[in-house]
Design an enzyme around this catalytic site. Structure first.
Site, PDB file in Angstrom:
ATOM      1  N   LYS A 164       0.859  -1.184   0.000  1.00  0.00           N
ATOM      2  CA  LYS A 164       0.000   0.000   0.000  1.00  0.00           C
ATOM      3  C   LYS A 164       0.898   1.238   0.000  1.00  0.00           C
ATOM      4  O   LYS A 164       1.369   1.683   1.050  1.00  0.00           O
ATOM      5  CB  LYS A 164      -0.926   0.004   1.214  1.00  0.00           C
ATOM      6  CG  LYS A 164      -2.011   1.066   1.173  1.00  0.00           C
ATOM      7  CD  LYS A 164      -2.969   0.899   2.335  1.00  0.00           C
ATOM      8  CE  LYS A 164      -4.110   1.904   2.221  1.00  0.00           C
ATOM      9  NZ  LYS A 164      -3.664   3.310   2.278  1.00  0.00           N
TER      10      LYS A 164
ATOM     11  N   LYS B 164      -6.160  -8.721  -2.222  1.00  0.00           N
ATOM     12  CA  LYS B 164      -7.305  -8.741  -3.128  1.00  0.00           C
ATOM     13  C   LYS B 164      -7.604 -10.165  -3.582  1.00  0.00           C
ATOM     14  O   LYS B 164      -6.676 -10.947  -3.833  1.00  0.00           O
ATOM     15  CB  LYS B 164      -7.014  -7.899  -4.381  1.00  0.00           C
ATOM     16  CG  LYS B 164      -6.664  -6.448  -4.103  1.00  0.00           C
ATOM     17  CD  LYS B 164      -6.264  -5.735  -5.388  1.00  0.00           C
ATOM     18  CE  LYS B 164      -5.898  -4.279  -5.130  1.00  0.00           C
ATOM     19  NZ  LYS B 164      -5.474  -3.575  -6.363  1.00  0.00           N
TER      20      LYS B 164
END
Length: 527
Positions: A125, A302
């Site tokens: 991230k 994800k």
């Protein structure tokens, strides 16, 4: 006038050479900035770029919208235009514990069925500014910030200066790029660049940026793209918006396509077949992230398969098929050298720890707030102590603990001030709070802080009227009220040390521009 009769029209050989140069320079940019595998020296690259610059100068018609010579920035724009996202840019749910990550994995499993085979894709991230890049027939048409998720600002003029963003997608084996491709990702600033910019701003007496993300956001808000072009921003792709001409079944395949088209993806992307594998990778990367030249604050997990994503759906705020595991705030140890009492705009005296410089969460930290005298007493801080510091939200440095076993014999207790450290005036402690205040209404430090607040970005945004210049003007008797800002003359500014005529004109222009802000900004500035 036809090309054959126009004396300034480029010759066929010049057109061919310019096209060849654009292709070569774009390829070398990609190798250097995206692949990290340069094929020529800096001198050879500069020679190619200079040759193209000269050709375009001689024949302006040769300059195309995707020319590498436009990377340094074109003309400034007058303002930002809103862009409606074809596919909303939704936020992501966060988790801060292994247990919560496992619970998310259980919810995914229940949503897809116990027998489902689930593969996860993991990406760091990156702590940057979320943007969407829209390509049509391979050409960059518009770049926009996330905004509220549905509408953002058009920042194409600045995005074109980011060398890791291709102005035209690469084609391999004669394959045409998709008719429409919206790539979502993060524009960020390397830590090394951030340190250099803050050093330059500090030397110029300008307010320094709090962290690389703030600096990136401020850069992308500039109307003049030459500023963005000078700040070496980078881009990493991590998703798609609207597409046409793509038929892929998984996110992992999408990342492969995006990379082939010339867009950078994180080299630390990985896959996992279980939550336990996810956690193992999360912990491995926690050690790696400290060595990177850019900020990361977590790992995004994800579900890979698009059909499974569709089945899982989304809440009103975020998709159910993705979650961000956030790392604990980075900590470091350093020595407390002194405590300075800082006077705020309302007279509040705040103790500031002056420490041995230490690198933490991407920046070198020298100072940290100790908040108030009661916090000092609660922590048991003494001058000379070894402190544990961290960045709250990886932005604001704060002292979280004292390492008492490392306390030296010469450590000194910290006393609350009996007088204002700036004006020598009376100080009083609030009855119902731990704060100590200077009660002298004429305290020059309070005036300086009120003026800085008034001129800051969130208030009247008076460009070029920075911290050191305000100090000099107050000390010289040129500023005593907010209204005095709008009475300043060029002569007033030229009387200040090291202020030239051009700089004075820029300050006055910034003051004049601030008059256009609305009543809400004025009231905020008045406090």
């Amino acid at each position: 006038m036809s090309a054959s009769t126009d004396p300034n029209a480029p010759h066929a050989a010049a057109e061919k050479r310019a096209a060849k140069l654009r292709e070569e320079i774009s390829r070398h940019n990609h190798l250097y900035f995206v692949e990290n595998a340069p094929a020529v020296s800096d001198r050879e690259f500069d020679a190619l770029l200079r040759e193209l610059v000269e050709l375009e100068k001689q024949y302006p018609a040769l300059q195309t919208p995707d020319s590498p010579t436009l990377r340094v920035g074109g003309e400034a724009i007058e303002g930002f235009v809103p862009v409606r996202h074809a596919v909303p840019m939704m936020s992501i749910d966060n988790t801060y514990s292994e247990q919560e990550l496992r619970e998310w994995g259980d919810r995914v499993r229940r949503g897809l069925g116990e027998a489902a085979k689930i593969r996860y894709v993991l990406e760091p991230k990156v702590d940057g500014v979320a943007v969407s890049l829209r390509y049509e027939k391979g050409e960059l048409i518009v770049a926009a910030t996330r905004g509220d998720g549905r509408t953002g600002d058009d920042i194409t003029h600045n995005a074109r200066t980011v060398k890791t963003i291709p102005l035209r997608l690469r084609g391999e084996g004669g394959q045409r790029p998709p008719a429409v491709l919206e790539v979502r990702g993060e524009i960020y600033m390397p830590n090394s660049v951030f340190q250099r910019i803050n050093q330059q701003r500090e030397a110029a007496g300008e307010q320094v940026f709090a962290n690389p993300r703030n600096c990136t956001a401020g850069t992308l808000k500039q109307l003049d793209p030459k500023i963005a072009g000078s700040r070496s921003l980078r881009f990493l792709a991590h998703g798609l918006g609207e597409t046409s001409g793509i038929d892929l079944g998984s996110y992992h395949d999408v990342l492969g396509l995006v990379k082939k088209l010339g867009l950078p993806i994180s080299p630390h992307t990985s896959t996992a077949d279980s939550i336990e594998e996810v956690l193992a990778f999360v912990h491995r990367f926690e050690k790696t992230r400290a060595e990177l030249d850019y900020q990361t604050d977590g790992m995004v997990v994800k579900v890979d398969d698009f059909t499974q994503r569709e089945k899982l759906g989304a809440t009103s705020k975020a998709p159910r098929w993705v979650i961000a595991y956030k790392y604990p705030a980075e900590q470091a140890q350093t020595t407390l050298l002194n405590v300075r009492w800082q006077v705020g705009k309302n007279g509040t005296l705040t103790p500031v720890a002056e420490m041995e410089p230490v690198f933490v969460a991407g920046t070198t930290v020298r100072n940290a707030s100790l908040h108030n005298i009661e916090q000092i007493q609660r922590l048991g801080v003494m001058i000379g102590d070894t402190l544990t510091i961290e960045k709250a939200g990886e932005i604001i440095p704060q002292v979280v603990a004292v390492i008492e076993k490392k306390r030296p014999k010469h450590a000194k207790p910290i006393r609350a001030p009996k007088k204002c450290p700036e004006c020598g005036g009376e100080v009083l402690k609030d009855e119902d709070s731990p704060y100590i205040r200077c009660v002298n209404p004429a305290c020059p430090k309070q005036l300086k802080e009120r003026l800085r607040w008034f001129c800051a970005r969130g208030q009247m945004d008076v460009d070029r009227l920075g911290e050191k210049l305000i100090d000099q003007l107050v000390d010289a008797g040129k500023l005593a009220t907010f209204a005095d800002i709008y009475r300043l003359t060029q002569e007033d500014l030229l009387s200040v040390e090291r202020m030239g005529e051009k700089s004075a004109q820029n300050v006055l222009a910034g003051i004049e521009a601030s008059r256009a802000h609305g009543l809400d900004r004025l009231l905020a500035g008045l406090g």
